[in-house]
Design a protein around this motif. Sequence first.
Motif, PDB file in Angstrom:
ATOM      1  N   ALA A 100     -14.981  -9.929 -50.514  1.00 34.53           N
ATOM      2  CA  ALA A 100     -13.795 -10.787 -50.529  1.00 34.53           C
ATOM      3  C   ALA A 100     -14.224 -12.246 -50.510  1.00 34.53           C
ATOM      4  CB  ALA A 100     -12.909 -10.481 -49.334  1.00 34.53           C
ATOM      5  N   ARG A 101     -13.454 -13.090 -51.177  1.00 33.31           N
ATOM      6  CA  ARG A 101     -13.699 -14.541 -51.135  1.00 33.31           C
ATOM      7  C   ARG A 101     -12.497 -15.264 -51.742  1.00 33.31           C
ATOM      8  NH1 ARG A 101     -15.608 -16.217 -56.265  1.00 33.31           N
ATOM      9  NH2 ARG A 101     -16.438 -14.520 -57.563  1.00 33.31           N
ATOM     10  N   SER A 102     -12.483 -16.561 -51.527  1.00 31.27           N
ATOM     11  CA  SER A 102     -11.404 -17.387 -52.081  1.00 31.27           C
ATOM     12  C   SER A 102     -11.689 -17.709 -53.540  1.00 31.27           C
ATOM     13  CB  SER A 102     -11.276 -18.685 -51.282  1.00 31.27           C
ATOM     14  OG  SER A 102     -10.816 -18.410 -49.972  1.00 31.27           O
ATOM     15  N   ILE A 103     -10.648 -17.621 -54.362  1.00 33.03           N
ATOM     16  CA  ILE A 103     -10.728 -18.028 -55.764  1.00 33.03           C
ATOM     17  C   ILE A 103      -9.479 -18.846 -56.062  1.00 33.03           C
ATOM     18  CG2 ILE A 103     -12.048 -15.970 -56.430  1.00 33.03           C
ATOM     19  CD1 ILE A 103      -9.475 -14.819 -57.637  1.00 33.03           C
ATOM     20  N   HIS A 104      -9.413 -19.395 -57.259  1.00 35.10           N
ATOM     21  CA  HIS A 104      -8.216 -20.117 -57.688  1.00 35.10           C
ATOM     22  C   HIS A 104      -7.574 -19.370 -58.849  1.00 35.10           C
ATOM     23  CE1 HIS A 104      -9.992 -23.369 -55.304  1.00 35.10           C
ATOM     24  NE2 HIS A 104      -8.753 -23.857 -55.245  1.00 35.10           N
ATOM     25  N   VAL A 105      -6.290 -19.127 -58.721  1.00 36.42           N
ATOM     26  CA  VAL A 105      -5.516 -18.473 -59.774  1.00 36.42           C
ATOM     27  C   VAL A 105      -4.492 -19.472 -60.274  1.00 36.42           C
ATOM     28  CG1 VAL A 105      -3.873 -16.636 -60.294  1.00 36.42           C
ATOM     29  CG2 VAL A 105      -5.847 -16.165 -58.834  1.00 36.42           C
TER      30      VAL A 105
END
Length: 287
Positions: A100-105
Amino acid sequence: RPEGTVVYTQLLERNGGIAADVTITRLSPDHFRLVTGAGYVNSDLGWLRLQTRDGEPYVRLWESTEELSVIGMWGPRSRDVLAKVTGDDVSDEGFPYMTARSIHVAGFSVFAQRVTYVGELGWELYVDPARAGQVWDRLMEAGASFGVMPGGYRVLDSLRMEKGYRYYGTDMGLLDNPYEAGLGFCVQRDKWSFLSPEVQRRLRTLTVGDEQYVPMYGGEAVLSEGRVVGRLRSCAYGFTVRRNLAYSYLPSDMKPGAQVEVEVFGRMIPATVTHDAVLTKRAQLAS
């Protein structure tokens, strides 16, 4: 385990009974997120609070259900859809399974977990509720050419049963241990050494009847040689394998290949004990 690791496991009572079925994500060295079924949030939080002991290091427990919206996107083209709305690496190497990790959508910050409850490639996307509608719209737009569509809970039931995934409260509970529920792979043997993998009963997958839909709802009797040996738990029609699927706890000597009958509205329907997952990854690739 490193930050960004996701673990699927169960919370157990001291006797080995299953108190909850959860995923746990390590967000930072001392911050974890536990995800459970919507109907079990309060009971699981209460159970965790009961495990705290005087004299142990302080642990803060709180519910974050209202702080986040969650979008589950699963299917063989889910990576293609996600890649159209993010510049982050979502390849198999760049974003492995159970991480899991932060991404930008589409410019919005999203915490993505590569997990699945349907046995297909996909992600759970955790997002600020104020932005969730816009993230949803961007994903639907990006997936239009791939045939993306919303799916309800019965769709999840059909898909998860083809892969042998369990549902807490129906397929397992406090009276069942992980070995009986077919979840022995989650058990840390040295910690639970008193729990024996040798069990008298085991949750099994049944294929009931033929391709034609059979109306089963759970609780139906399973018979062997005229004797009731179990009752159905989860039931669903597997649209990929075109079979009626059901789970039942059966005597452990009734292994895949065993023939039984299920009583459905007074009719005796032939059924076969099969492997937990009737749809394998190899079969998916071939279809």
